[in-house]
Design a protein around this motif. Structure first.
Motif, PDB file in Angstrom:
ATOM      1  N   ARG A   1      38.469  14.618  48.882  1.00 48.96           N
ATOM      2  CA  ARG A   1      37.150  15.154  48.503  1.00 48.96           C
ATOM      3  C   ARG A   1      37.238  16.233  47.436  1.00 48.96           C
ATOM      4  O   ARG A   1      36.245  16.647  46.871  1.00 48.96           O
ATOM      5  CB  ARG A   1      36.409  15.677  49.753  1.00 48.96           C
TER       6      ARG A   1
ATOM      7  N   ASP B   1      33.831  14.947  55.457  1.00 45.56           N
ATOM      8  CA  ASP B   1      35.184  14.496  55.769  1.00 45.56           C
ATOM      9  C   ASP B   1      35.204  13.027  56.178  1.00 45.56           C
ATOM     10  O   ASP B   1      36.146  12.313  55.852  1.00 45.56           O
ATOM     11  CB  ASP B   1      35.787  15.359  56.888  1.00 45.56           C
TER      12      ASP B   1
ATOM     13  N   ARG C   1      45.423  20.757  60.163  1.00 44.39           N
ATOM     14  CA  ARG C   1      44.062  21.151  59.806  1.00 44.39           C
ATOM     15  C   ARG C   1      43.198  21.230  61.055  1.00 44.39           C
ATOM     16  O   ARG C   1      43.389  20.449  61.988  1.00 44.39           O
ATOM     17  CB  ARG C   1      43.523  20.040  58.873  1.00 44.39           C
TER      18      ARG C   1
ATOM     19  N   GLU D   1      34.501  13.136  62.228  1.00 42.19           N
ATOM     20  CA  GLU D   1      34.857  13.148  60.802  1.00 42.19           C
ATOM     21  C   GLU D   1      36.134  12.371  60.523  1.00 42.19           C
ATOM     22  O   GLU D   1      36.481  12.113  59.375  1.00 42.19           O
ATOM     23  CB  GLU D   1      34.915  14.580  60.234  1.00 42.19           C
TER      24      GLU D   1
HETATM   25 MG    MG Z   1      34.698  18.748  57.857  1.00 42.41          MG
END
Ligand code: MG
Ligand code: PEP
Length: 605
Positions: free
Chosen positions: A488, A478, A376, A454
């Protein structure tokens, strides 16, 4: 059970019941709306079709025939294209598909189901499902495999059916979009067409569809209990984005109550507009900059007069998501230039590509069991420096004249990632400097570089990181997810996702203290910044800037301008003493009521 109950609920209502039962979901975006539901099916997937009876059998026959004819043309075109590169008999599959479509095969069976008064999609699903079951139960491996061909044929037919109906379906003047899983791209697609709100069976408050809804000031209810979607299409509904409730076929009294709330909301919006162009400063003189989050919706022009002093987060992934290929350096340059030049006097913080998690690119599929803990953000772009370098070059090119760019790196979890990203930025800067010609001793501007905080690991490395970058920006969406280990996007655990959890508040406070110690500017660009209670706490902690969607700038400015800094500090000290999120939440709501700001957390003032 839930399904049956919801079906009963509608039936009861059709019998003129005096009450309207709420269907409960989670609040995705505040606000309320009253409009008919519009059911949107995602990309063709027979499995997702809700069985629906036809209102006009002749129309359904015609729709199906048109879809068959379009599908035949598709197969011919595909075969034509592939003929020059495929020389074995693989193309026979298209012939087989076309034969299956004949009137005396699948076509006839679907027609029979339509005669039994199913709509074309449902009739197709019944026939294809029956074929698939037959094929899957065969002994022969080869024949068993044909089940997937049948599914493929079914989905292609469905695609054409839906494409045809999309063109023909009259989209009501105003509607609430409902789907099994509302995606950010669905919201984007319908946003200009009378969209008043969103209901999604899946997802939660932090799904990007909900974030986009907030950016567009549309109420959203996410992760709603199972309801028979097909039966709800076109029903008049109320959604309450504050409480996360959906009311189907509301009675007169409820409609009147909500019309009243909608009028109060409109009045509140007019009232806060008064402060839009005024400074963001408390009555006792403490200033905090309010910036914009941009990039989620295509238009940003309307944000120019929102009263913000710059862009604190430009999410670059959305332009990548709306294409069917990686946008070229030139395409990116022209897009970034438009953004930078739209805010010539202000700083624009552009975040490098942050895909993965719940944001995927159609042309760069990532299949992982744990996408939020996987490949990610910066992890992808550092593994693919060609993507990163190209994006940085486009940003630097776009910034040549305006010189108002800042670059921000998402999902940083280690110092090494920052070193590597800076090395690549320097490389792009060096290469581009020698490629571009400058007159009058001008040089290519080197933008300030910052990181997003985050991932919790970086909280303990702020001293090292402060030496390497120019600013920090907390991604509280995040940070909350990773600190609390709560996905989330998962409706089942949405109730334990809270940025007011004492651990999150303590982490945010610690980040503010550390940043001050190392004299590094600090902002926060997650959703917490646009909540009145969140903004007050962050102000008191000493955050320099808050970045939020355009719609919230004047609301938060109103709050800041009506609460003394020393009162915000007192509220913070008390908020930090609680041991669970619910207590913090109710304490903060109580304080907002006392400060006469209760209307910002529920409909009406
Ligand atoms: Mg984020
Ligand atoms: C965040 O995580 O708070 C953030 C601003 O980034 P995104 O919501 O795009 O992940």
């Amino acid at each position: 059970m839930a399904n049956a109950e919801a079906t009963g609920l509608i039936a009861q209502h059709q019998g003129n019941s005096q009450w309207t039962k709420a269907i409960q979901g989670a609040s995705g975006s505040s606000g309320v709306a009253l409009a008919p539901l519009l059911l949107v099916q995602p990309n063709a997937d027979l499995a997702a079709i809700a069985m629906t009876k036809a209102s006009n059998i002749l129309v359904e026959h015609k729709r199906f025939e048109e879809a068959v004819s379009k599908t035949r043309t598709d197969f011919d075109q595909m075969a034509d294209k592939l003929e020059s590169i495929i020389f074995d008999n693989s193309l026979d599959i298209f012939e087989m598909y076309k034969q299956l479509l004949n009137k005396d095969n699948l076509g006839r069976e679907v027609a029979e189901k339509i005669d039994e008064s199913w709509n074309a999609e449902s009739a197709l699903k019944l026939v294809i499902d029956a074929y698939v079951i037959q094929f899957e139960s065969l002994e022969d491996n080869y024949l068993r495999e044909r089940a997937s061909d049948i599914k493929d044929l079914g989905n292609r037919l469905l695609f054409n059916l839906q494409a045809l109906s999309l063109v023909k379906e009259i989209i009501p003047e105003k509607f609430i979009l409902v789907a099994e899983d509302v995606t950010a791209s669905m919201v984007a697609e319908y946003q200009h067409l009378g969209l008043r709100g969103i209901v999604s069976l899946q997802g939660s408050n932090n799904s990007h569809a909900a974030i986009l809804a907030r950016a567009l000031a549309l109420p959203a209810v996410m992760g709603i209990e199972r309801i028979p979607l097909g039966k709800l299409d076109k029903h008049l509904c109320i959604i309450d984005g504050y409480s996360g409730e959906l009311f189907v076929d509301p009675n007169e009294a409820l409609i009147r109550e909500y019309e009243h709330l909608i009028a109060e909301e409109t009045a509140l919006a007019v009232k806060v507009k008064e402060v839009e162009q005024l400074p963001s400063i408390t009555p006792d003189g403490k200033e905090i900059e309010l910036l914009l989050n941009a990039g989620l919706s295509s238009g940003f022009e309307h944000s120019k007069n929102s009263g913000a002093t710059g862009i604190g987060l430009y999410r670059t992934e959305i332009p990548f998501m709306s294409k069917s290929y990686f946008p070229s350096e030139l395409e990116q340059t022209s897009l970034y230039r438009q953004v930078l030049e739209a805010f010539p006097e202000q700083l624009v913080t552009m975040r490098t590509l942050d895909v993965g998690g719940d944001k995927s690119l159609p042309y760069f599929p990532i299949n992982e069991d744990n996408p939020f803990l996987g490949w990610r953000g910066i992890r992808i772009t550092l593994d693919h420096p060609e993507i990163f370098l190209l994006q940085i070059r486009a940003m630097l090119r776009a910034n040549v004249n305006s010189q108002n760019l800042e670059i921000m790196l998402p999902m940083i979890s280690s110092v090494a990632e920052v070193d590597e990203a800076i090395r690549l930025i320097n490389q792009a800067h060096f290469e581009l400097s020698s490629e571009l010609e400058f007159s009058n001793n001008k040089t290519l501007a080197r933008p300030r570089i910052g990181i997003m905080i985050e991932v919790p690991s970086v909280i303990f490395q702020l001293a090292d990181l402060a030496k390497k970058v120019d600013f920090f920006s907390v991604g509280s969406n995040d940070l909350t997810q990773y600190l609390l280990a709560v996905d989330r996007n998962n409706a089942r655990v949405a109730s334990i996702y809270s940025s007011y959890h004492p651990a999150v508040l303590k982490a945010l406070h610690l980040i503010a203290q550390e940043s001050k110690k190392h004299a590094i500017p600090l902002s926060l660009c997650g959703e917490l910044a646009s909540e009145p209670a969140g903004a007050l706490l962050l102000l008191a902690m000493g955050y320099d800037k808050l970045s939020m969607n355009p719609h919230n700038i004047s609301r938060i400015k109103w709050v800041i301008r009506h609460v003394e800094f020393k009162i915000a500090q007192t509220i913070l000290s008390k908020a930090l003493t609680f041991s669970n999120a619910k207590q913090v939440h109710s304490y903060l709501n109580e304080q907002l009521e006392l400060l006469e700001l209760g209307g910002f957390v529920r409909a009406g003032m």
